[in-house]
Design a protein around this motif. Structure first.
Motif, PDB file in Angstrom:
ATOM      1  N   ALA A  78       0.831  -1.209   0.000  1.00  0.00           N
ATOM      2  CA  ALA A  78       0.000   0.000   0.000  1.00  0.00           C
ATOM      3  C   ALA A  78       0.860   1.252   0.000  1.00  0.00           C
ATOM      4  CB  ALA A  78      -0.928   0.004   1.214  1.00  0.00           C
ATOM      5  N   ILE A  79       1.933   1.229   0.775  1.00  0.00           N
ATOM      6  CA  ILE A  79       2.847   2.381   0.812  1.00  0.00           C
ATOM      7  C   ILE A  79       3.476   2.598  -0.550  1.00  0.00           C
ATOM      8  CG2 ILE A  79       5.071   3.166   1.749  1.00  0.00           C
ATOM      9  CD1 ILE A  79       4.200   1.851   4.433  1.00  0.00           C
ATOM     10  N   GLU A  80       3.903   1.514  -1.191  1.00  0.00           N
ATOM     11  CA  GLU A  80       4.536   1.635  -2.507  1.00  0.00           C
ATOM     12  C   GLU A  80       3.548   2.185  -3.533  1.00  0.00           C
ATOM     13  OE1 GLU A  80       7.340   1.882  -5.251  1.00  0.00           O
ATOM     14  OE2 GLU A  80       7.667   1.408  -3.133  1.00  0.00           O
ATOM     15  N   GLN A  81       2.292   1.733  -3.465  1.00  0.00           N
ATOM     16  CA  GLN A  81       1.278   2.252  -4.383  1.00  0.00           C
ATOM     17  C   GLN A  81       1.060   3.744  -4.145  1.00  0.00           C
ATOM     18  OE1 GLN A  81      -2.156  -0.217  -3.807  1.00  0.00           O
ATOM     19  NE2 GLN A  81      -1.305  -1.940  -4.976  1.00  0.00           N
ATOM     20  N   LEU A  82       1.021   4.136  -2.873  1.00  0.00           N
ATOM     21  CA  LEU A  82       0.847   5.563  -2.555  1.00  0.00           C
ATOM     22  C   LEU A  82       2.041   6.380  -3.060  1.00  0.00           C
ATOM     23  CD1 LEU A  82      -0.692   5.401   1.023  1.00  0.00           C
ATOM     24  CD2 LEU A  82      -1.820   6.148  -1.078  1.00  0.00           C
ATOM     25  N   ARG A  83       3.243   5.824  -2.925  1.00  0.00           N
ATOM     26  CA  ARG A  83       4.431   6.532  -3.415  1.00  0.00           C
ATOM     27  C   ARG A  83       4.358   6.722  -4.924  1.00  0.00           C
ATOM     28  NH1 ARG A  83       8.975   3.438   0.117  1.00  0.00           N
ATOM     29  NH2 ARG A  83       8.798   4.756   1.956  1.00  0.00           N
ATOM     30  N   GLN A  84       3.946   5.670  -5.621  1.00  0.00           N
ATOM     31  CA  GLN A  84       3.842   5.770  -7.066  1.00  0.00           C
ATOM     32  C   GLN A  84       2.806   6.814  -7.473  1.00  0.00           C
ATOM     33  OE1 GLN A  84       3.077   1.782  -8.402  1.00  0.00           O
ATOM     34  NE2 GLN A  84       5.180   1.085  -7.991  1.00  0.00           N
ATOM     35  N   LYS A  85       1.653   6.794  -6.818  1.00  0.00           N
ATOM     36  CA  LYS A  85       0.630   7.790  -7.119  1.00  0.00           C
ATOM     37  C   LYS A  85       1.123   9.188  -6.768  1.00  0.00           C
ATOM     38  CE  LYS A  85      -3.498   4.928  -6.569  1.00  0.00           C
ATOM     39  NZ  LYS A  85      -4.715   4.711  -5.776  1.00  0.00           N
ATOM     40  N   SER A  86       1.799   9.284  -5.645  1.00  0.00           N
ATOM     41  CA  SER A  86       2.306  10.571  -5.194  1.00  0.00           C
ATOM     42  C   SER A  86       3.352  11.111  -6.171  1.00  0.00           C
ATOM     43  CB  SER A  86       2.913  10.427  -3.797  1.00  0.00           C
ATOM     44  OG  SER A  86       3.575  11.589  -3.410  1.00  0.00           O
ATOM     45  N   ALA A  87       4.245  10.219  -6.619  1.00  0.00           N
ATOM     46  CA  ALA A  87       5.277  10.634  -7.561  1.00  0.00           C
ATOM     47  C   ALA A  87       4.642  11.101  -8.866  1.00  0.00           C
ATOM     48  CB  ALA A  87       6.249   9.497  -7.815  1.00  0.00           C
ATOM     49  N   LYS A  88       3.655  10.383  -9.330  1.00  0.00           N
ATOM     50  CA  LYS A  88       2.979  10.752 -10.570  1.00  0.00           C
ATOM     51  C   LYS A  88       2.313  12.119 -10.417  1.00  0.00           C
ATOM     52  CE  LYS A  88      -0.516   9.179 -13.815  1.00  0.00           C
ATOM     53  NZ  LYS A  88      -1.536   8.197 -14.103  1.00  0.00           N
ATOM     54  N   ARG A  89       1.645  12.325  -9.304  1.00  0.00           N
ATOM     55  CA  ARG A  89       0.963  13.603  -9.101  1.00  0.00           C
ATOM     56  C   ARG A  89       1.957  14.731  -8.867  1.00  0.00           C
ATOM     57  NH1 ARG A  89      -4.742  12.284  -6.185  1.00  0.00           N
ATOM     58  NH2 ARG A  89      -5.332  10.700  -7.698  1.00  0.00           N
ATOM     59  N   SER A  90       3.082  14.407  -8.231  1.00  0.00           N
ATOM     60  CA  SER A  90       4.118  15.436  -8.049  1.00  0.00           C
ATOM     61  C   SER A  90       4.656  15.878  -9.406  1.00  0.00           C
ATOM     62  CB  SER A  90       5.273  14.901  -7.195  1.00  0.00           C
ATOM     63  OG  SER A  90       4.853  14.691  -5.879  1.00  0.00           O
ATOM     64  N   ASP A  91       4.886  14.897 -10.280  1.00  0.00           N
ATOM     65  CA  ASP A  91       5.346  15.234 -11.629  1.00  0.00           C
ATOM     66  C   ASP A  91       4.320  16.112 -12.333  1.00  0.00           C
ATOM     67  OD1 ASP A  91       7.637  13.773 -11.261  1.00  0.00           O
ATOM     68  OD2 ASP A  91       6.942  12.016 -12.399  1.00  0.00           O
TER      69      ASP A  91
END
Length: 105
Positions: A78-91
């Motif tokens: 779940a943390i990894e999925q949140l990081r991926q979503k967060s990274a995408k939204r940060s970009d």
């Protein structure tokens, strides 16, 4: 004849007393053996209960460790999925800011 009858009665009393004494001794022996058997049975029951308790504790600990590992894996996922979503939204946010800066200049 009364003397012989009296002696026979006395002899019968002695035999009866002897039989009663033997019966008492046998009863004490049976009681002692029963107590020993009861003690042995209790010790065996306690040993079996301790073994079963130990086995149940081991099973419980093993299941708890397995559940803990599974929960940690799910949390990491779940943390990894949140990081991926967060990274995408940060970009996306950075691109948006860059675009607005470009428009503002």
């Amino acid at each position: 004849m009364a003397k012989k009858e009296l002696e026979a009665i006395l002899e019968a009393e002695r035999k009866a007393e002897s039989m009663v004494d033997e019966a008492r001794a046998r009863a004490r022996e049976i009681l002692r053996a029963s107590q020993e058997e009861a003690r042995r049975m209790l010790e065996e029951a306690v040993a079996r209960a301790e073994e079963e308790s130990h086995r149940v504790m081991q099973d419980t600990e093993s299941k708890a460790r397995r559940l803990d590992r599974e929960a940690c894996q799910k949390a990491q996922s779940a943390i990894e999925q949140l990081r991926q979503k967060s990274a995408k939204r940060s970009d996306e946010a950075v691109k948006l800011v860059v675009e607005r800066l470009k428009k503002a200049m």
